[in-house]
Design a protein around this motif. Sequence first.
Motif, PDB file in Angstrom:
ATOM      1  N   ASP A   1      -1.546  -1.839  -3.871  1.00  0.00           N
ATOM      2  CA  ASP A   1      -0.869  -1.380  -5.072  1.00  0.00           C
ATOM      3  C   ASP A   1       0.199  -2.394  -5.448  1.00  0.00           C
ATOM      4  N   PHE A   2       0.914  -2.168  -6.550  1.00  0.00           N
ATOM      5  CA  PHE A   2       2.056  -3.021  -6.863  1.00  0.00           C
ATOM      6  C   PHE A   2       3.153  -2.191  -7.503  1.00  0.00           C
TER       7      PHE A   2
ATOM      8  N   ASP B   1       0.867  -1.179   0.000  1.00  0.00           N
ATOM      9  CA  ASP B   1       0.000   0.000   0.000  1.00  0.00           C
ATOM     10  C   ASP B   1       0.904   1.229   0.000  1.00  0.00           C
ATOM     11  N   TYR B   2       1.287   1.692  -1.176  1.00  0.00           N
ATOM     12  CA  TYR B   2       2.331   2.709  -1.298  1.00  0.00           C
ATOM     13  C   TYR B   2       1.841   4.127  -1.016  1.00  0.00           C
ATOM     14  N   ASN B   3       0.558   4.383  -1.197  1.00  0.00           N
ATOM     15  CA  ASN B   3       0.037   5.719  -0.895  1.00  0.00           C
ATOM     16  C   ASN B   3      -0.819   5.734   0.370  1.00  0.00           C
ATOM     17  N   PHE B   4      -0.818   4.621   1.111  1.00  0.00           N
ATOM     18  CA  PHE B   4      -1.439   4.520   2.426  1.00  0.00           C
ATOM     19  C   PHE B   4      -2.941   4.822   2.407  1.00  0.00           C
ATOM     20  N   ASP B   5      -3.629   4.338   1.379  1.00  0.00           N
ATOM     21  CA  ASP B   5      -5.071   4.566   1.294  1.00  0.00           C
ATOM     22  C   ASP B   5      -5.879   3.310   1.590  1.00  0.00           C
TER      23      ASP B   5
ATOM     24  N   PHE C   1       6.114   2.530  -9.251  1.00  0.00           N
ATOM     25  CA  PHE C   1       5.035   2.295  -8.292  1.00  0.00           C
ATOM     26  C   PHE C   1       3.689   2.568  -8.967  1.00  0.00           C
ATOM     27  N   ILE C   2       2.816   1.551  -8.936  1.00  0.00           N
ATOM     28  CA  ILE C   2       1.559   1.571  -9.674  1.00  0.00           C
ATOM     29  C   ILE C   2       0.410   1.448  -8.680  1.00  0.00           C
ATOM     30  N   LEU C   3      -0.436   2.486  -8.607  1.00  0.00           N
ATOM     31  CA  LEU C   3      -1.428   2.627  -7.554  1.00  0.00           C
ATOM     32  C   LEU C   3      -2.812   2.169  -8.012  1.00  0.00           C
ATOM     33  N   ARG C   4      -3.514   1.459  -7.139  1.00  0.00           N
ATOM     34  CA  ARG C   4      -4.889   1.018  -7.410  1.00  0.00           C
ATOM     35  C   ARG C   4      -5.816   2.229  -7.379  1.00  0.00           C
ATOM     36  N   ASN C   5      -6.638   2.375  -8.391  1.00  0.00           N
ATOM     37  CA  ASN C   5      -7.610   3.457  -8.434  1.00  0.00           C
ATOM     38  C   ASN C   5      -8.798   3.116  -7.538  1.00  0.00           C
ATOM     39  N   PRO C   6      -9.228   4.049  -6.667  1.00  0.00           N
ATOM     40  CA  PRO C   6     -10.357   3.776  -5.773  1.00  0.00           C
ATOM     41  C   PRO C   6     -11.620   3.418  -6.555  1.00  0.00           C
ATOM     42  N   ASN C   7     -12.389   2.471  -5.999  1.00  0.00           N
ATOM     43  CA  ASN C   7     -13.670   2.053  -6.600  1.00  0.00           C
ATOM     44  C   ASN C   7     -13.509   1.598  -8.050  1.00  0.00           C
TER      45      ASN C   7
END
Length: 290
Positions: free
Chosen positions: A197-198, A189-193, A214-220
Amino acid sequence: MKTIFLVASLLFASQVDCQISYSGKIGKSPIKLVLHQYSDGDSRAFYAYDNYDTPINIDGYLDKGDLKLFENDSLGTTAATLTFRNYKTSRKNLIGDWINADHSKHYKIFLKKDFSIDPGADIQWSSRELIQPITTADHYFKLVTQKEKNQFYARIIAVKVFQKRTDKLIQTLSLDCQLLGIDNLQVGDYNFDGLQDFSVFEASYAGANTSRIFILRNPNSETYSISNFSGTSLEFDPELKRIYEHNQCCAGTSIINSTYKVVDNVMVLLDTNCLQYDETTEEYIEVDCE
């Protein structure tokens, strides 16, 4: 088609010599196997049933020409062994055995070589996909690799995101990264939301310095976005919600440590600390950062 994904790695010094993709069966179950070939005979591996798409780690070695891979349970006890007799990377077909610890279950393994990823200036190909040993709760990943002529090693040109259990392709993200054997991908969880993420290994530099994408999961959403996070050897503290950067140079005699927080998916610098090795005291001392 339901597939078992199996990836094996033989440690060949610190650089992958070749990677080979096979397809076939364990018992009646279709599989794909990707072998990472290194020099000293030690092995690392993983496999995952497609019904769950969750990798199972395996470690092993070459023993008098036989490749042995060991599956351990949560206590570190061997639960099963995969053995390939008279193993050679040049063979187009492999025959092996999967046997559980008490020998109550025994399945034959039949594999056919699909392709290999070899180093060399004269070798070239456009697109070959490697399943990865790391997954999130919802997704598994394949790295798309490419080998250009006059480029000695293959590179990663994209990552594909697949939905677990359905094998639906969710997304393809373009990249340009070094190929690092079995350890290209990490999850966190790289952006602590609170979302998984991966990241993908990008490059190694002088000393211990490395970088990742660093590739972040988009919310919803099931999709991801490539972040602008950057820096060398980043470490993430989920409790304090801080990112730490470690940058070494000059054979480790000079170190720069920086601390960041995350605001709207952007790294914001909080503090920088510089250290210099003192040969007289044989300790690091704090110095002004230039």
